[in-house]
Design a protein around this motif. Structure first.
Motif, short mmCIF file in Angstrom:
data_model
loop_
_atom_site.label_atom_id
_atom_site.label_comp_id
_atom_site.label_asym_id
_atom_site.label_seq_id
_atom_site.Cartn_x
_atom_site.Cartn_y
_atom_site.Cartn_z
N PHE B 129 0.84 -1.20 0.00
CA PHE B 129 0.00 0.00 0.00
C PHE B 129 0.88 1.26 0.00
O PHE B 129 0.60 2.23 -0.71
N PHE B 130 1.97 1.24 0.76
CA PHE B 130 2.90 2.38 0.77
C PHE B 130 3.61 2.50 -0.57
O PHE B 130 3.85 3.60 -1.08
N LEU B 131 3.96 1.34 -1.16
CA LEU B 131 4.66 1.36 -2.46
C LEU B 131 3.83 2.02 -3.54
O LEU B 131 4.36 2.68 -4.45
N LEU B 132 2.48 1.86 -3.45
CA LEU B 132 1.60 2.46 -4.45
C LEU B 132 1.86 3.96 -4.59
O LEU B 132 1.73 4.53 -5.67
N GLY B 133 2.22 4.57 -3.47
CA GLY B 133 2.45 6.01 -3.47
C GLY B 133 3.50 6.45 -4.47
O GLY B 133 3.47 7.59 -4.95
N LEU B 134 4.43 5.55 -4.79
CA LEU B 134 5.48 5.89 -5.76
C LEU B 134 4.89 6.21 -7.13
O LEU B 134 5.49 6.92 -7.92
N MET B 135 3.71 5.64 -7.39
CA MET B 135 3.14 5.80 -8.73
C MET B 135 2.16 6.96 -8.80
O MET B 135 1.59 7.23 -9.83
N ILE B 136 1.94 7.62 -7.66
CA ILE B 136 0.96 8.71 -7.65
C ILE B 136 1.69 10.04 -7.80
O ILE B 136 2.39 10.48 -6.90
N PRO B 137 1.56 10.68 -8.96
CA PRO B 137 2.24 11.94 -9.17
C PRO B 137 1.53 13.08 -8.48
O PRO B 137 0.35 13.32 -8.74
N SER B 168 6.54 10.55 2.61
CA SER B 168 7.28 10.17 1.42
C SER B 168 7.47 8.65 1.35
O SER B 168 8.24 8.09 2.11
N PRO B 169 6.75 7.99 0.44
CA PRO B 169 6.89 6.54 0.33
C PRO B 169 8.33 6.14 -0.02
O PRO B 169 8.84 5.15 0.48
#
Lengths: 291, 294
Positions: B129-137, B168-169
């Protein structure tokens, strides 16, 4: 046993909770909020009526949306290959063993740490017609032309691309530099014994070894360039005549000048999906690298 | 000089190979010249900015060389400090960047510690779920973010500038992989000694993770210092502007006069240039680290 794991769960909560809450509210929630907003007439003051997919229909038929999306794409097309080539060139220069090495590296990187406001106004003042630094240099070496850098479509793009390269290439140079330093010396030594020339070494060792990091840089660059906004807003204001206006600037204008946050959120969604696809490609590529 | 002789030579090997390199590369001089010219071109605008800021107010010239020659004066700096909000904006930028950095480090290191060292249910799901944040611009969710911050009554405030930027993920991921590499024996012996989780985190893990914390800290600071879009949208009062938002407002009042805008730009840049010159090595290392991982 069950009770114990329950206690362990409880112990982890204080560590996770602060990040989790901030992440949920400010990173995850906006995605859903954006979806909601895109389905409504929504002004800066409040939510108005439900309009279903009207905003999406409007977007598909909006020439400004397509124009600014194209401008952003053009920026990506213009800056990506030049950026990768320049970054590689600078990395090769910065990798030469010399007393000047620190000077090279610091100079190439220094612009990257400056604020976008600073580099934009440096550009504006340096590119001023008649009295600007660049034009006065042109005059002093005998070129009598008086280019109006911001008033001509092509020159405005040239200015933006050159300023962007100057400002951000240092970051990519450092990535290439790390790649160069990871190439084992033994490869060069072996080829030296085989009598390879410098050019042979560059073509057959250096370049192939840099392909993985090059691919990472390429994708990071495309991803970053699709988010272009601030330097264009500040240098050309999107002009002349909207020729350089990027999508994020249009989204901003629709939302905050035309008071139409619903439609702005809709176009943000389009940008979101473009960037999402690019970053999935990018993350997948990186996972391949790490294997 | 043939290869075997080199190997037997008493001079150190690196010295010899660098000597060889000098001898072998006929283009070395040319490359160094190109490098030197490019390096000078890269810093020329920055040097120009610093020199213009030292010119008497109202100075103007059509000869580009004049910018690099005296007269010089410091009075512009005094004028700017006394007459404009630049110092206030400098303070705002500094305050926001510092608090953002501290909070980011606290939040990400706590979360990374839990994921790396603690046992709890759904751990993998939470990490993904935290990793998903990397893909959210962030740029694409800024309009709804504006609405959310508005409904929290945090528009036009320091809180509204800081809080959306601290989760910050990437920081969690980098720190987690760092914490994973702490030797198990160290932690096990600490547990046997009766250390609490927090003590292990604070006394053992954090000191070992200093380099990673420093990289994340420097990048968060520079990122926040230079952040434009969010403060541009969320701050309305001139008093609360950060430098990147305030400078264009200040500069826009001058179109042909160079000296005061360049002084303002210099004031905005000198702190980061100093930080860069001090932390250059960490910054460069940090980029190859975060850039490749993220």
């Amino acid at each position: 046993m069950n009770k114990k794991s329950w206690i362990q769960d409880l112990k982890a909560i204080p560590y996770l909770l602060p990040f989790f809450v901030a992440y949920l509210i400010f990173t995850i929630l906006p995605i859903f909020k954006g979806l909601e907003m895109s389905l409504f007439d929504w002004t800066l003051v409040r939510k108005m009526e439900f309009v279903g997919l009207e905003n999406y229909k409007e977007m598909l038929g909006d020439p400004h949306f397509w124009r600014t999306l194209w401008n952003t794409t053009l920026f990506v097309i213009l800056t990506t290959p030049t950026m990768v080539a320049l970054a590689l060139g600078l990395a090769l220069l910065a990798n030469i063993k010399t007393k000047l090495q620190t000077f090279f590296r610091s100079s190439f990187f220094l612009p990257s740490i400056l604020s976008v406001a600073v580099i934009s106004f440096l550009a504006i003042f340096m590119l001023q017609p008649y009295s600007g630094f660049v034009n006065t240099i042109l005059h002093s070496i005998g070129i009598e032309a008086e280019p109006f850098w911001m008033a001509d479509k092509v020159l405005a793009w040239v200015s933006i691309v050159v300023v962007t390269l100057w400002w951000t290439v240092g970051f990519n140079m450092v990535l290439f530099l790390a790649g160069l330093q990871d190439i084992p010396d033994s490869l060069y030594e072996a080829s030296e014994i085989d009598g390879a020339s410098r050019w042979d070494q560059f073509r057959h060792i250096t370049l192939p070894q840099l392909v993985p990091i090059g691919r990472v840089i390429l994708l990071l660059q495309i991803l970053a360039s699709y988010k272009v906004f601030a330097q264009i807003l500040l240098i050309t204001g999107g002009g002349p005549g909207g020729a350089t206006r990027p999508l994020i600037q249009y989204i901003y204008e629709v939302g905050f000048r035309q008071n139409n946050l619903g439609y702005a959120a809709t176009m943000s969604y389009a940008l979101f999906f473009i960037l999402l696809i690019l970053s999935i490609i990018q993350l997948r590529n990186q996972r391949l690298e790490e294997r | 000089m043939s290869e075997p002789n080199v190997e037997k030579n008493s001079t150190s090997r690196t010295e010899v190979s660098s000597l060889l390199e000098i001898n072998r590369d006929p283009l070395r001089k040319g490359k160094l010249t190109v490098g030197f010219i490019v390096a000078v071109l890269f810093i020329l605008p920055i040097i120009w900015m610093l020199l213009v800021s030292l010119k008497p107010n109202g100075y103007s010239t059509t000869n580009p060389l004049d910018w690099f020659l005296p007269p010089f004066t410091f009075t512009n700096y005094i004028d700017i400090v006394v007459d404009s909000l630049i110092i206030r904006w400098l303070f705002n930028s500094f305050l926001v960047a510092t608090i953002t950095t501290i909070l980011t480090l606290i939040l990400t290191s706590l979360a990374a510690f839990a994921i790396s060292q603690m046992k709890f249910r759904y751990k993998n799901y939470i990490f993904i779920f935290f990793l998903l944040g990397l893909m959210i611009p962030g740029e694409a969710t800024i309009i709804p973010l504006y609405e959310i911050v508005k409904s929290l009554n945090m528009l036009d405030s320091y809180t509204g500038l800081i809080l959306p930027m601290i989760a910050s993920p990437l920081g969690v991921i980098i720190l987690k992989s760092f914490f994973d590499n702490v030797p198990k024996e160290v932690i096990e012996s600490a547990i046997i000694d009766g250390c609490s989780n927090f003590k292990i985190f604070y006394k053992i893990i954090l000191p070992l993770a200093k380099p990673a914390m420093a990289s994340i800290g420097i990048f968060t600071f520079i990122g926040s210092w230079n952040n434009f879009l969010w403060p541009y949208l969320s701050i309305l009062s001139e008093n609360l502007y950060t430098l990147p938002v305030g400078l264009p407002v200040f500069n826009a009042t001058y179109s042909q006069a160079y000296v005061l805008p360049m002084t303002a730009n210099a004031i905005a840049s000198i702190p980061v240039i100093i930080v860069f010159l001090i932390f250059e090595k960490q910054i460069v290392k940090g980029i190859s680290f975060t850039g490749i991982k993220g």
